[in-house]
Motif scaffolding. Structure first.
Motif, PDB file in Angstrom:
ATOM      1  N   HIS A   1     -22.166  -2.220  10.297  1.00 22.58           N
ATOM      2  CA  HIS A   1     -22.272  -3.630   9.929  1.00 22.58           C
ATOM      3  C   HIS A   1     -23.683  -4.195  10.102  1.00 22.58           C
ATOM      4  CE1 HIS A   1     -18.111  -4.786   8.878  1.00 22.58           C
ATOM      5  NE2 HIS A   1     -17.792  -3.757   9.636  1.00 22.58           N
TER       6      HIS A   1
ATOM      7  N   ARG B   1      -5.920  -0.818   0.475  1.00 24.85           N
ATOM      8  CA  ARG B   1      -5.795   0.624   0.745  1.00 24.85           C
ATOM      9  C   ARG B   1      -6.156   0.837   2.192  1.00 24.85           C
ATOM     10  NH1 ARG B   1     -10.438  -0.236  -2.841  1.00 24.85           N
ATOM     11  NH2 ARG B   1     -12.124  -0.564  -1.370  1.00 24.85           N
TER      12      ARG B   1
ATOM     13  N   VAL C   1      -2.277  -2.115   9.265  1.00 28.15           N
ATOM     14  CA  VAL C   1      -2.140  -0.720   9.676  1.00 28.15           C
ATOM     15  C   VAL C   1      -2.106  -0.563  11.191  1.00 28.15           C
ATOM     16  CG1 VAL C   1      -3.532  -0.142   7.645  1.00 28.15           C
ATOM     17  CG2 VAL C   1      -4.545   0.011   9.905  1.00 28.15           C
TER      18      VAL C   1
ATOM     19  N   TRP D   1     -13.243  -5.831  16.101  1.00 28.64           N
ATOM     20  CA  TRP D   1     -13.916  -4.556  16.365  1.00 28.64           C
ATOM     21  C   TRP D   1     -15.204  -4.427  15.563  1.00 28.64           C
ATOM     22  CZ3 TRP D   1      -9.294  -0.544  16.042  1.00 28.64           C
ATOM     23  CH2 TRP D   1      -8.389  -0.824  17.072  1.00 28.64           C
TER      24      TRP D   1
ATOM     25  N   SER E   1      -6.512  -6.168   7.870  1.00 28.61           N
ATOM     26  CA  SER E   1      -6.658  -5.051   8.806  1.00 28.61           C
ATOM     27  C   SER E   1      -5.377  -4.828   9.599  1.00 28.61           C
ATOM     28  CB  SER E   1      -7.817  -5.283   9.771  1.00 28.61           C
ATOM     29  OG  SER E   1      -9.052  -5.259   9.100  1.00 28.61           O
TER      30      SER E   1
ATOM     31  N   VAL F   1     -17.505 -15.005   7.354  1.00 28.82           N
ATOM     32  CA  VAL F   1     -16.577 -15.249   6.241  1.00 28.82           C
ATOM     33  C   VAL F   1     -15.381 -16.053   6.768  1.00 28.82           C
ATOM     34  CG1 VAL F   1     -17.246 -13.025   5.240  1.00 28.82           C
ATOM     35  CG2 VAL F   1     -15.074 -13.211   6.448  1.00 28.82           C
TER      36      VAL F   1
ATOM     37  N   SER G   1      -7.870 -10.572  11.083  1.00 31.63           N
ATOM     38  CA  SER G   1      -7.765 -10.222   9.677  1.00 31.63           C
ATOM     39  C   SER G   1      -6.366  -9.758   9.283  1.00 31.63           C
ATOM     40  CB  SER G   1      -8.757  -9.098   9.388  1.00 31.63           C
ATOM     41  OG  SER G   1      -9.606  -9.466   8.362  1.00 31.63           O
TER      42      SER G   1
ATOM     43  N   ILE H   1       0.864  -1.190   0.000  1.00 32.63           N
ATOM     44  CA  ILE H   1       0.000   0.000   0.000  1.00 32.63           C
ATOM     45  C   ILE H   1       0.901   1.240   0.000  1.00 32.63           C
ATOM     46  CG2 ILE H   1      -1.787   1.281   1.266  1.00 32.63           C
ATOM     47  CD1 ILE H   1      -2.602  -1.335   2.616  1.00 32.63           C
TER      48      ILE H   1
ATOM     49  N   ALA I   1      -8.520  -4.419   1.788  1.00 28.71           N
ATOM     50  CA  ALA I   1      -7.184  -5.014   1.867  1.00 28.71           C
ATOM     51  C   ALA I   1      -6.130  -4.180   1.139  1.00 28.71           C
ATOM     52  CB  ALA I   1      -7.208  -6.419   1.259  1.00 28.71           C
TER      53      ALA I   1
ATOM     54  N   SER J   1     -14.320   3.678  14.539  1.00 28.72           N
ATOM     55  CA  SER J   1     -13.699   2.391  14.815  1.00 28.72           C
ATOM     56  C   SER J   1     -14.363   1.693  15.997  1.00 28.72           C
ATOM     57  CB  SER J   1     -12.226   2.584  15.152  1.00 28.72           C
ATOM     58  OG  SER J   1     -11.625   3.514  14.306  1.00 28.72           O
TER      59      SER J   1
HETATM   60  N1  LIG Z   1      -5.800  -2.576   5.033  1.00 30.83           N
HETATM   61  C1  LIG Z   1      -6.532  -1.896   5.898  1.00 30.83           C
HETATM   62  N2  LIG Z   1      -6.436  -2.165   7.221  1.00 30.83           N
HETATM   63  C2  LIG Z   1      -7.201  -1.493   8.112  1.00 30.83           C
HETATM   64  C3  LIG Z   1      -8.079  -0.456   7.708  1.00 30.83           C
HETATM   65  C4  LIG Z   1      -8.178  -0.202   6.307  1.00 30.83           C
HETATM   66  O1  LIG Z   1      -8.958   0.661   5.861  1.00 30.83           O
HETATM   67  N3  LIG Z   1      -7.400  -0.942   5.449  1.00 30.83           N
HETATM   68  N4  LIG Z   1      -8.787   0.242   8.646  1.00 30.83           N
HETATM   69  C5  LIG Z   1      -8.307   0.227  10.020  1.00 30.83           C
HETATM   70  C6  LIG Z   1      -9.306   0.705  10.961  1.00 30.83           C
HETATM   71  S1  LIG Z   1      -9.615   2.379  11.012  1.00 30.83           S
HETATM   72  C7  LIG Z   1      -9.942  -0.092  11.838  1.00 30.83           C
HETATM   73  S2  LIG Z   1     -11.022   0.572  12.971  1.00 30.83           S
HETATM   74  C8  LIG Z   1      -9.697  -1.534  11.876  1.00 30.83           C
HETATM   75  C9  LIG Z   1     -11.017  -2.296  11.992  1.00 30.83           C
HETATM   76  O2  LIG Z   1     -10.779  -3.633  12.190  1.00 30.83           O
HETATM   77  P1  LIG Z   1     -11.997  -4.656  12.176  1.00 30.83           P
HETATM   78  O3  LIG Z   1     -13.228  -4.012  12.704  1.00 30.83           O
HETATM   79  O4  LIG Z   1     -11.540  -5.868  12.859  1.00 30.83           O
HETATM   80  O5  LIG Z   1     -12.125  -4.884  10.584  1.00 30.83           O
HETATM   81  P2  LIG Z   1     -13.312  -5.317   9.634  1.00 30.83           P
HETATM   82  O6  LIG Z   1     -12.653  -5.661   8.350  1.00 30.83           O
HETATM   83  O7  LIG Z   1     -14.384  -4.282   9.598  1.00 30.83           O
HETATM   84  O8  LIG Z   1     -13.940  -6.606  10.297  1.00 30.83           O
HETATM   85  C10 LIG Z   1     -13.160  -7.720  10.691  1.00 30.83           C
HETATM   86  C11 LIG Z   1     -13.845  -9.005  10.339  1.00 30.83           C
HETATM   87  O9  LIG Z   1     -15.066  -9.140  11.030  1.00 30.83           O
HETATM   88  C12 LIG Z   1     -15.993  -9.835  10.213  1.00 30.83           C
HETATM   89  N5  LIG Z   1     -17.357  -9.539  10.644  1.00 30.83           N
HETATM   90  C13 LIG Z   1     -18.138  -8.520  10.255  1.00 30.83           C
HETATM   91  N6  LIG Z   1     -19.325  -8.571  10.907  1.00 30.83           N
HETATM   92  C14 LIG Z   1     -19.273  -9.631  11.731  1.00 30.83           C
HETATM   93  C15 LIG Z   1     -20.174 -10.217  12.686  1.00 30.83           C
HETATM   94  O10 LIG Z   1     -21.269  -9.745  12.925  1.00 30.83           O
HETATM   95  N7  LIG Z   1     -19.746 -11.320  13.354  1.00 30.83           N
HETATM   96  C16 LIG Z   1     -18.515 -11.871  13.145  1.00 30.83           C
HETATM   97  N8  LIG Z   1     -18.183 -12.932  13.870  1.00 30.83           N
HETATM   98  N9  LIG Z   1     -17.655 -11.354  12.252  1.00 30.83           N
HETATM   99  C17 LIG Z   1     -18.022 -10.257  11.564  1.00 30.83           C
HETATM  100  C18 LIG Z   1     -15.700  -9.332   8.833  1.00 30.83           C
HETATM  101  O11 LIG Z   1     -16.076 -10.272   7.870  1.00 30.83           O
HETATM  102  C19 LIG Z   1     -14.200  -9.110   8.866  1.00 30.83           C
HETATM  103  O12 LIG Z   1     -13.534 -10.199   8.300  1.00 30.83           O
HETATM  104  O13 LIG Z   1      -9.022  -1.945  10.697  1.00 30.83           O
HETATM  105  C20 LIG Z   1      -7.862  -1.161  10.438  1.00 30.83           C
HETATM  106  N10 LIG Z   1      -7.080  -1.810   9.422  1.00 30.83           N
END
Ligand SMILES: Nc1nc2c(c(=O)[nH]1)N[C@H]1C(S)=C(S)[C@@H](COP(=O)(O)OP(=O)(O)OC[C@H]3O[C@@H](n4cnc5c(=O)[nH]c(N)nc54)[C@H](O)[C@@H]3O)O[C@H]1N2
Ligand SMILES: Nc1nc2c(c(=O)[nH]1)N[C@H]1C(S)=C(S)[C@@H](COP(=O)(O)OP(=O)(O)OC[C@H]3O[C@@H](n4cnc5c(=O)[nH]c(N)nc54)[C@H](O)[C@@H]3O)O[C@H]1N2
Ligand SMILES: [Mo]
Length: 765
Positions: free
Chosen positions: A737, A634, A192, A321, A189, A222, A186, A38, A632, A144
């Motif tokens: 979500h 960006r 970063v 989260w 995620s 998923v 993930s 990225i 993934a 977040s």
């Molecule tokens: N590459 C990249 N990384 C990032 C970001 C980005 O924009 N790009 N953003 C960053 C930011 S600001 C944040 S806050 C974090 C957030 O981090 P997370 O909130 O953990 O990220 P998400 O991808 O929204 O969700 C994580 C996983 O939860 C699953 N999921 C969604 N809903 C549910 C549910 O109801 N139950 C269960 N069991 N699983 C569920 C999704 O399929 C996903 O695989 O990521 C950070 N990381």
């Protein structure tokens, strides 16, 4: 590592080398075991083409004779003006609005990730500017962790404690036997960290744990959100129903007498009241395995076996989260804590729970928590605020009431919206509603390097530099490094640093010296670094002086890393080391919350049906649950115009992942353009049937630059579909979500994607 040049981004450190087309080449950080791509081509023509070259004012705004609500702001046609003129226009408008309506009419929340770098941090600069000139309506919490950050201090500890002290990956490999995660870990995620990931440790953390024999179970809609290099057991679950499953696991442990009664007695409060709810003796049905099967879709036999498995071994529980970015999002965080309490392993190495392994690189880091270099933002004289995700409510209904943490507040009447470093057309839900809301203020000012959808929606657009075009200090909590971000390129065209822009406006308004304190950029960096140094010394961390650090290029604090076990001291002696809750213990029944008497957050963790989910009547119209996860390729909307992100698109459109059976039922094949729709809007995307998605679920990542075509988005931005409602009246957190949709094959002529177009620009003359 002497005299190397580095730059920091939220997704990692770059090595900046001489050469290449514009004099510099970016290479991945050699010390990073899992660097990502990225941002490596952020200087490419595709990206640079969308830079804002000079200040620009919306034509219709300039032409308007009298100021008032902006209404329909017309086409995105802008007049470029010299800086002197732009600064005067902004100063006049700021003066007009604050003298007529007061500073309570200025919304400066300006939520967003902006860029890494502690001095040129856009929000900090804007907040400092606004605080010195009468203040602004601020926003609290984040997209977040809106629900999670509010609930956790009531029931366990401030969320920052839980994140910063999370049991480190080395301890997991050594002690955990079973790792049960709700929402994966993930890898995308974990690329970063806010402020800048340094070395990426999550892929290694997972692989080492699996190699050490830790078994992984992923409970998630998923399957592709975890990679341990070995087998992972996938338990598909309906989105937004995890709380019901966690409650049923507790019910099962209660039924089979495998709860750790002694731990509940010694370290928790309210277990009996909570268990009464679980057993169904308080008027609601018992939370048993067959009850949970009906809600979650997880077979009751699987639930029973999992309860036995978890109680029999050292188990780490994890909750993504995303689970709290939902209707009643407080519940999964609280319930997973309760489940861990019932297992009785909190505070033991490798046991207990974590909130967000994989959400960011920092969670599970062994690094010490030090206060980073911080720009003083001053004091805000305005007390009014909004929970961050309530922006459209605020703009649409000034004066109306909202609740937050048990108190009632009222929305202010906003006239000026000023944004630096965020993209509401990326982050906010129901962007069609947001568009309506943004008609309400008189004026919108946006500072950004690029012509993003938010910049195109503004009246006054001020071009800023990017991190490569300025000097700064890179630092993120728990990343273990300070980076000397040395300027590597000239500012693009007429772009200025956010600080320099605001300094010019401050000068016009008469508070230049208060804003800059008479310091140059390098003098600021020195002062901020020295502040950090003093703080570090108090924690017995010695650091080199500024010149040595700057010359070295980075400061590695890795020697101070140590293994961590969350709540270790509390476990060892709860009386000597109480938690900062009312009882000093983990609260399974929380009087402070019960006293608030809220319908959507009770005194104990509970299953409260989401407003939209696969069990709701709305499924007759919209039978699929939309997961809009983090992208993934960006960071949010950042660098969606770079090649890594563009290459992942199909026919220029975002991919939407759908289970093969749902695709077949709709006559959808791989690569087909489909329309996702519900009562709020629609968007086009390219279908990818994928067995890693459970039936009834679709996954469309966030971050495609919004490309509105009436109520439809042609590029694949999920926020045209998501629901702009709060997680609860406690937190008012973002509930992105929670969203039902239907998908159909798109058979109309396919419209072009216009997201990366430039607005019409005229010169002033
Ligand atoms: N590459 C990249 N990384 C990032 C970001 C980005 O924009 N790009 N953003 C960053 C930011 S600001 C944040 S806050 C974090 C957030 O981090 P997370 O909130 O953990 O990220 P998400 O991808 O929204 O969700 C994580 C996983 O939860 C699953 N999921 C969604 N809903 C549910 C549910 O109801 N139950 C269960 N069991 N699983 C569920 C999704 O399929 C996903 O695989 O990521 C950070 N990381
Ligand atoms: N549906 C759905 N929506 C979500 C989420 C979800 O899971 N699902 N996740 C939410 C989450 S967790 C988050 S954190 C938000 C993220 O939302 P945002 O943080 O608003 O998204 P970004 O795209 O990172 O926006 C940052 C902006 O700052 C600009 N910028 C970069 N550097 C500078 C600089 O130096 N100066 C200035 N002035 N500008 C700069 C970038 O060009 C970009 O326009 O999205 C939220 N939205
Ligand atoms: Mo976030």
């Amino acid at each position: 590592m002497t005299s190397r040049r580095y730059n920091a981004a939220h997704w990692g450190v770059y090595e900046v080398q001489q050469g290449g087309k514009d004099g510099i080449t970016l290479a991945p950080f050699a010390a990073d075991p899992s660097p990502n791509r990225i941002g490596l081509d952020q200087r490419s023509p595709d990206v640079m083409r969308l830079r804002i070259v000079g200040p620009a004012i919306r034509r219709t705004w300039l032409d308007r004779k009298t100021r008032g609500r902006r209404g329909d702001s017309g086409p995105d046609a802008f007049v470029t003006v010299p800086w002197d003129e732009a600064v005067e226009i902004v100063a006049d408008e700021y003066r007009r609005i604050t003298s007529t309506h007061g500073n309570e009419a200025v919304f400066g929340g300006s939520y967003g990730w902006a860029s890494a770098g502690r001095f040129h941090h856009a929000q900090s600069q804007l907040h400092r500017f606004l605080n010195l000139s009468g203040g602004y309506v601020r926003s609290v919490d984040s997209y977040s962790l809106g629900a999670g950050r509010v609930i956790m201090p009531y029931v366990a500890a401030p969320l920052d404690t839980i994140l910063n002290e999370a049991t480190s990956w080395d301890v997991i490999a050594a002690h955990t036997r079973l790792f049960v995660t709700f929402g994966g870990v993930s890898p995308k995620s974990a690329q970063v960290s806010s402020g800048g990931a340094s070395t990426h440790r999550v892929p290694q953390g997972l692989h080492r744990a699996a190699a050490a024999g830790v078994r992984f179970i992923n409970i998630s809609p998923v399957a592709d959100n975890i990679d341990t290099g070995a087998g992972v057991t996938w338990i598909p679950i309906r989105p937004n129903t995890d709380t019901a499953l966690m409650l049923a696991l507790i019910h099962e442990m209660d039924r089979t007498a495998t709860l750790d009664r002694a731990f509940l007695e010694s370290h928790c409060t309210g277990a009996e009241q909570f268990l009464a709810y679980i057993r169904g003796t308080t008027g609601t049905p018992p939370c048993d395995a067959s009850w949970a099967e009906r809600i979650t879709g997880v077979p009751s036999a699987t639930i029973r076996a999992l309860a036995v498995d978890m109680a029999a071994t050292r188990t780490m529980l994890n909750c993504a989260w995303s689970l709290q970015r939902a209707s009643h999002g407080e519940q999964p965080f609280w319930t997973i804590m309760a489940l861990a309490a019932c297992l009785g392993q909190i505070g033991l190495p490798g046991g207990g729970f974590a909130l967000g392994y994989g959400a960011m690189n920092s969670v599970g880091s062994p690094h010490m928590r030090l206060k980073g270099p911080t720009l003083d933002q001053g004091k805000n004289p305005v007390v009014r605020f909004i929970p961050v995700a309530r922006i459209a409510d605020m703009l649409l209904a000034p004066g109306s009431a909202f609740t937050y943490e048990g108190k009632t507040h009222h929305y202010p009447d906003i006239r000026l919206v000023w944004w630096a470093g965020g993209n509401p057309f990326h982050h906010h839900q129901d962007t069609n509603r947001l568009r309506q809301a943004l008609r309400r203020p008189d004026t919108i000012i946006v500072q950004d390097p690029y012509w993003t959808p938010m910049a195109r929606a503004a009246d006054i657009v001020l071009p800023t530099t990017t991190t490569l075009e300025r000097n700064d200090l890179g630092y993120a909590t728990l990343e273990g490094m300070v980076i000397a971000m040395q300027r590597a390129a000239d500012p693009h065209a007429h772009a200025l640093d956010d600080h320099a822009i605001l300094a010019r406006i401050a000068q016009k308004l008469g508070f230049l010296s208060a804003f800059t304190e008479g310091r140059t950029e390098m003098e600021w960096l020195r002062a901020l670094y020295d502040g950090f140094r003093t703080g570090a010394a108090k924690c017995n961390v010695t650091t080199p002086d500024f010149d040595t650090f700057w010359d070295q290029g980075l400061l590695d604090l890795g020697a101070h890393a140590r293994p961590k076990v969350l709540f270790e001291a509390f476990r060892a002696n709860p009386l000597a080391n109480p938690l900062p809750t009312r009882s000093g213990r983990l609260e399974l029944y929380c009087e402070a919350l019960a006293e608030l008497d809220l319908p959507d957050c009770l005194g104990h963790p509970a299953w409260l049906a989401p407003t939209e989910w696969l069990g709701s009547p709305l499924t007759t119209q919209y039978p699929l649950h939309l997961i809009s996860d983090q992208p993934a390729t960006r960071l949010h909307s950042q660098l969606d115009h770079a090649s890594l992100s563009r290459r992942a698109k199909i026919h220029g459109r975002e991919p939407v992942y759908i289970s093969p059976c749902d695709a077949v039922a709709r006559n959808i094949n791989a690569g087909d353009i489909v329309e996702l729709f519900n009562g709020r809007g629609a968007c086009l995307a390219a279908a990818i049937p994928d067995p890693a998605i459970m039936p009834g679920v679709v996954r469309l990542s966030t971050g495609a630059w919004s490309d509105a075509d009436g109520l439809r988005d042609n590029h694949g931005n999920p926020n045209v579909l998501t629901c702009d409602q709060a997680a609860s009246g406690l937190s008012q957190g973002c509930a992105a979500h929670t969203c039902l949709v239907e998908v159909r094959l798109f058979t109309d002529p396919i419209p072009p994607v216009m997201a990366f177009r430039m607005p019409t620009l005229e010169s002033a003359s």
